[in-house]
Design a protein around this motif. Structure first.
Motif, PDB file in Angstrom:
ATOM      1  N   ILE A  71     -21.238  -7.222  13.511  1.00 27.90           N
ATOM      2  CA  ILE A  71     -20.145  -6.606  13.463  1.00 27.90           C
ATOM      3  C   ILE A  71     -18.988  -7.634  12.949  1.00 27.90           C
ATOM      4  CG2 ILE A  71     -18.254  -5.962  15.279  1.00 27.90           C
ATOM      5  CD1 ILE A  71     -20.503  -5.180  16.983  1.00 27.90           C
ATOM      6  N   ASP A  72     -19.007  -8.963  13.364  1.00 22.03           N
ATOM      7  CA  ASP A  72     -18.167  -9.992  12.811  1.00 22.03           C
ATOM      8  C   ASP A  72     -18.289 -10.033  11.248  1.00 22.03           C
ATOM      9  OD1 ASP A  72     -16.259 -12.201  13.218  1.00 22.03           O
ATOM     10  OD2 ASP A  72     -17.743 -13.379  12.496  1.00 22.03           O
ATOM     11  N   LEU A  73     -19.575 -10.132  10.593  1.00 23.78           N
ATOM     12  CA  LEU A  73     -19.519 -10.187   9.144  1.00 23.78           C
ATOM     13  C   LEU A  73     -18.999  -9.065   8.564  1.00 23.78           C
ATOM     14  CD1 LEU A  73     -20.954 -11.635   6.861  1.00 23.78           C
ATOM     15  CD2 LEU A  73     -23.010 -10.317   7.336  1.00 23.78           C
ATOM     16  N   CYS A  74     -19.106  -7.700   9.227  1.00 25.82           N
ATOM     17  CA  CYS A  74     -18.700  -6.578   8.421  1.00 25.82           C
ATOM     18  C   CYS A  74     -17.284  -6.646   8.310  1.00 25.82           C
ATOM     19  CB  CYS A  74     -19.293  -5.587   9.149  1.00 25.82           C
ATOM     20  SG  CYS A  74     -21.062  -5.030   8.791  1.00 25.82           S
ATOM     21  N   ALA A  75     -16.611  -7.135   9.429  1.00 23.22           N
ATOM     22  CA  ALA A  75     -15.078  -7.242   9.550  1.00 23.22           C
ATOM     23  C   ALA A  75     -14.474  -8.053   8.518  1.00 23.22           C
ATOM     24  CB  ALA A  75     -14.891  -7.642  11.041  1.00 23.22           C
ATOM     25  N   LYS A  76     -15.204  -9.141   8.480  1.00 21.37           N
ATOM     26  CA  LYS A  76     -14.868 -10.079   7.427  1.00 21.37           C
ATOM     27  C   LYS A  76     -14.827  -9.691   6.094  1.00 21.37           C
ATOM     28  CE  LYS A  76     -15.596 -14.239  10.068  1.00 21.37           C
ATOM     29  NZ  LYS A  76     -16.346 -15.515  10.686  1.00 21.37           N
ATOM     30  N   GLN A  77     -15.810  -8.664   5.831  1.00 21.22           N
ATOM     31  CA  GLN A  77     -15.926  -8.190   4.389  1.00 21.22           C
ATOM     32  C   GLN A  77     -15.188  -7.012   4.172  1.00 21.22           C
ATOM     33  OE1 GLN A  77     -17.450  -9.968   2.140  1.00 21.22           O
ATOM     34  NE2 GLN A  77     -17.666 -11.642   3.544  1.00 21.22           N
ATOM     35  N   GLY A  78     -14.307  -6.552   5.353  1.00 26.54           N
ATOM     36  CA  GLY A  78     -13.323  -5.383   5.170  1.00 26.54           C
ATOM     37  C   GLY A  78     -14.114  -4.130   5.490  1.00 26.54           C
ATOM     38  N   GLN A  79     -15.359  -4.147   6.202  1.00 26.39           N
ATOM     39  CA  GLN A  79     -16.164  -2.858   6.484  1.00 26.39           C
ATOM     40  C   GLN A  79     -16.050  -2.720   7.948  1.00 26.39           C
ATOM     41  OE1 GLN A  79     -17.432  -0.766   4.128  1.00 26.39           O
ATOM     42  NE2 GLN A  79     -16.298  -2.009   2.408  1.00 26.39           N
ATOM     43  N   ALA A  80     -15.318  -1.929   8.399  1.00 26.04           N
ATOM     44  CA  ALA A  80     -15.473  -1.569   9.956  1.00 26.04           C
ATOM     45  C   ALA A  80     -16.817  -0.811  10.498  1.00 26.04           C
ATOM     46  CB  ALA A  80     -14.044  -0.543  10.206  1.00 26.04           C
ATOM     47  N   VAL A  81     -17.280  -1.174  11.458  1.00 25.69           N
ATOM     48  CA  VAL A  81     -18.588  -0.682  12.044  1.00 25.69           C
ATOM     49  C   VAL A  81     -18.204   0.418  12.660  1.00 25.69           C
ATOM     50  CG1 VAL A  81     -20.827  -1.446  13.222  1.00 25.69           C
ATOM     51  CG2 VAL A  81     -19.704  -2.949  11.740  1.00 25.69           C
ATOM     52  N   PRO A  82     -18.846   1.576  13.018  1.00 20.51           N
ATOM     53  CA  PRO A  82     -18.510   2.582  13.885  1.00 20.51           C
ATOM     54  C   PRO A  82     -19.216   2.503  15.242  1.00 20.51           C
ATOM     55  CG  PRO A  82     -20.006   3.655  12.270  1.00 20.51           C
ATOM     56  CD  PRO A  82     -19.559   2.079  11.875  1.00 20.51           C
ATOM     57  N   TYR A  83     -18.690   2.761  16.379  1.00 23.53           N
ATOM     58  CA  TYR A  83     -19.382   2.398  17.537  1.00 23.53           C
ATOM     59  C   TYR A  83     -20.698   3.008  17.596  1.00 23.53           C
ATOM     60  CZ  TYR A  83     -20.277   2.631  22.541  1.00 23.53           C
ATOM     61  OH  TYR A  83     -20.492   2.300  24.154  1.00 23.53           O
ATOM     62  N   GLU A  84     -20.951   4.248  16.806  1.00 18.56           N
ATOM     63  CA  GLU A  84     -22.336   5.075  17.141  1.00 18.56           C
ATOM     64  C   GLU A  84     -23.189   4.247  16.250  1.00 18.56           C
ATOM     65  OE1 GLU A  84     -19.521   6.467  16.559  1.00 18.56           O
ATOM     66  OE2 GLU A  84     -19.154   7.666  18.264  1.00 18.56           O
ATOM     67  N   GLY A  85     -22.804   3.294  15.172  1.00 20.66           N
ATOM     68  CA  GLY A  85     -23.657   2.444  14.408  1.00 20.66           C
ATOM     69  C   GLY A  85     -24.235   1.139  15.048  1.00 20.66           C
ATOM     70  N   ILE A  86     -23.758   0.833  16.133  1.00 17.74           N
ATOM     71  CA  ILE A  86     -24.460  -0.315  16.761  1.00 17.74           C
ATOM     72  C   ILE A  86     -25.735  -0.384  17.316  1.00 17.74           C
ATOM     73  CG2 ILE A  86     -23.865  -2.096  18.531  1.00 17.74           C
ATOM     74  CD1 ILE A  86     -20.787  -1.486  18.514  1.00 17.74           C
ATOM     75  N   ASP A  87     -26.051   0.583  18.105  1.00 19.14           N
ATOM     76  CA  ASP A  87     -27.404   0.394  18.545  1.00 19.14           C
ATOM     77  C   ASP A  87     -28.499   0.896  17.480  1.00 19.14           C
ATOM     78  OD1 ASP A  87     -26.846   0.097  21.164  1.00 19.14           O
ATOM     79  OD2 ASP A  87     -26.340   1.983  21.680  1.00 19.14           O
ATOM     80  N   PRO A  88     -28.408   1.812  16.680  1.00 21.78           N
ATOM     81  CA  PRO A  88     -29.310   1.807  15.255  1.00 21.78           C
ATOM     82  C   PRO A  88     -29.682   0.435  14.514  1.00 21.78           C
ATOM     83  CG  PRO A  88     -27.894   3.738  15.459  1.00 21.78           C
ATOM     84  CD  PRO A  88     -27.232   2.670  16.190  1.00 21.78           C
ATOM     85  N   PHE A  89     -28.206  -0.248  14.410  1.00 20.93           N
ATOM     86  CA  PHE A  89     -28.818  -1.828  13.987  1.00 20.93           C
ATOM     87  C   PHE A  89     -29.242  -2.577  14.781  1.00 20.93           C
ATOM     88  CE2 PHE A  89     -27.283  -6.118  13.735  1.00 20.93           C
ATOM     89  CZ  PHE A  89     -27.658  -6.510  12.529  1.00 20.93           C
ATOM     90  N   ALA A  90     -29.112  -2.521  16.203  1.00 23.83           N
ATOM     91  CA  ALA A  90     -29.773  -3.485  17.136  1.00 23.83           C
ATOM     92  C   ALA A  90     -31.106  -3.104  17.201  1.00 23.83           C
ATOM     93  CB  ALA A  90     -28.922  -3.330  18.548  1.00 23.83           C
ATOM     94  N   ARG A  91     -31.607  -1.794  16.832  1.00 19.42           N
ATOM     95  CA  ARG A  91     -33.107  -1.520  17.012  1.00 19.42           C
ATOM     96  C   ARG A  91     -33.813  -1.901  15.734  1.00 19.42           C
ATOM     97  NH1 ARG A  91     -30.954   3.004  20.060  1.00 19.42           N
ATOM     98  NH2 ARG A  91     -30.921   4.294  18.110  1.00 19.42           N
ATOM     99  N   ARG A  92     -33.225  -1.979  14.660  1.00 26.10           N
ATOM    100  CA  ARG A  92     -33.997  -2.088  13.558  1.00 26.10           C
ATOM    101  C   ARG A  92     -33.411  -3.177  12.610  1.00 26.10           C
ATOM    102  NH1 ARG A  92     -36.992   2.331  12.580  1.00 26.10           N
ATOM    103  NH2 ARG A  92     -37.325   1.911  10.349  1.00 26.10           N
ATOM    104  N   VAL A  93     -34.274  -3.762  11.901  1.00 28.94           N
ATOM    105  CA  VAL A  93     -33.791  -4.898  11.148  1.00 28.94           C
ATOM    106  C   VAL A  93     -34.546  -4.852   9.687  1.00 28.94           C
ATOM    107  CG1 VAL A  93     -33.849  -6.530  12.912  1.00 28.94           C
ATOM    108  CG2 VAL A  93     -35.863  -6.286  11.842  1.00 28.94           C
ATOM    109  N   PRO A  94     -34.047  -5.779   8.586  1.00 25.66           N
ATOM    110  CA  PRO A  94     -34.534  -5.332   7.364  1.00 25.66           C
ATOM    111  C   PRO A  94     -35.853  -6.293   7.372  1.00 25.66           C
ATOM    112  CG  PRO A  94     -32.171  -6.270   7.234  1.00 25.66           C
ATOM    113  CD  PRO A  94     -32.729  -6.294   8.724  1.00 25.66           C
TER     114      PRO A  94
END
Length: 263
Positions: free
Chosen positions: A15-38
């Protein structure tokens, strides 16, 4: 950190990295990211390797994940705006900094100097300024004497999308007219919103990042390269005062409407 799950820390970092790059993270996108990794690079030695216990043999799906988004919001580590986008709170950033692993890795790759002097004799002075402003993401530039000639540079070289100027100085009306034309003619000018205020509280120049950090500028951006100036990161308590003050002025300021050139 022993008392905080690694995938929670990883989500704070994301979340912090995206904010610093000007990309806001939607609330609904948090859990999908937490469950999956590259997919992981097996030869890469990094702090991320310490998270291996969290994943199935495929290296992609977290085992029995607990909800992350609701937890972060509930403990006050993130806030959610009216549009459903999130950012870290001051407490959330403190937790991320205390976690050490991811933050230390990012710091080693791209160390951030708290304060920097911008010397007009330095041929890379604008490179230094641009790099600092890029880290603010889609934040707010407060610059009473911002000029039309800086519109194109700001859009092309940074992610800043809000500028607050003053309408109290002698040439302010002419400056606003020129900025209005620039917003209508410069490519992607519509991406930038400029507002003006005659409130005498608008004095110091600063940048308020999308994630809430504040940087104080020693001069207007159009003065960089002409005079010795500095970019200073204030303490959290001082930053909070600036953030509250200028966000309030922004809300009450008038929009500079883009004005196409007419015959």
């Amino acid at each position: 950190m022993e008392h905080i799950s690694d995938h929670v820390v990883r989500t704070l970092w994301y979340i912090d990295l995206c904010a610093k790059q000007g990309q806001a993270v939607p609330y609904e996108g948090i859990d999908p990211f937490a469950r999956r990794v590259p997919p992981r690079d097996v030869r890469r030695e990094s702090a991320m390797n310490s998270l291996s216990w969290m994943f199935e043999e495929s290296g992609r799906v977290v085992r029995r994940p607990d909800p992350v988004a609701a937890y972060l919001l509930g403990v006050g580590w993130i806030t959610k705006d009216d549009q459903g986008f999130v950012r870290l709170t001051k407490v959330g950033r403190a937790v991320l900094a205390a976690s050490g692993a991811e933050a230390a890795e990012m710091e080693a790759q791209d160390p951030e100097v708290a304060d920097v002097a911008l010397d007009p004799q330095d041929p890379l002075v604008y490179v230094q300024l641009t790099r600092r402003l890029q880290k603010a993401g889609q934040g707010l530039l407060v610059d009473a004497y911002f000029k039309a000639q800086s519109v194109s540079w700001l859009i092309e070289s940074t992610n800043l999308r809000r500028v607050l100027i003053s309408s109290r100085h002698r040439s302010s009306e002419q400056d606003r007219q020129q900025i209005a034309v620039a917003l209508a003619t410069v490519p992607n000018g519509s991406d930038l919103e400029v507002r003006h205020t005659n409130d005498p509280a608008l004095h110091d120049r600063c940048v308020v990042s999308a994630s809430g950090e504040v940087q104080l500028l020693g001069s207007s951006v159009n003065g960089v390269g002409k005079h010795l100036t500095a970019v200073i990161t204030p303490s959290d308590d001082i930053a909070a005062v600036y953030r509250q003050k200028y966000e309030g002025l922004w809300q009450n300021a008038q929009v500079v409407t883009p004005q196409p050139v007419t015959a």
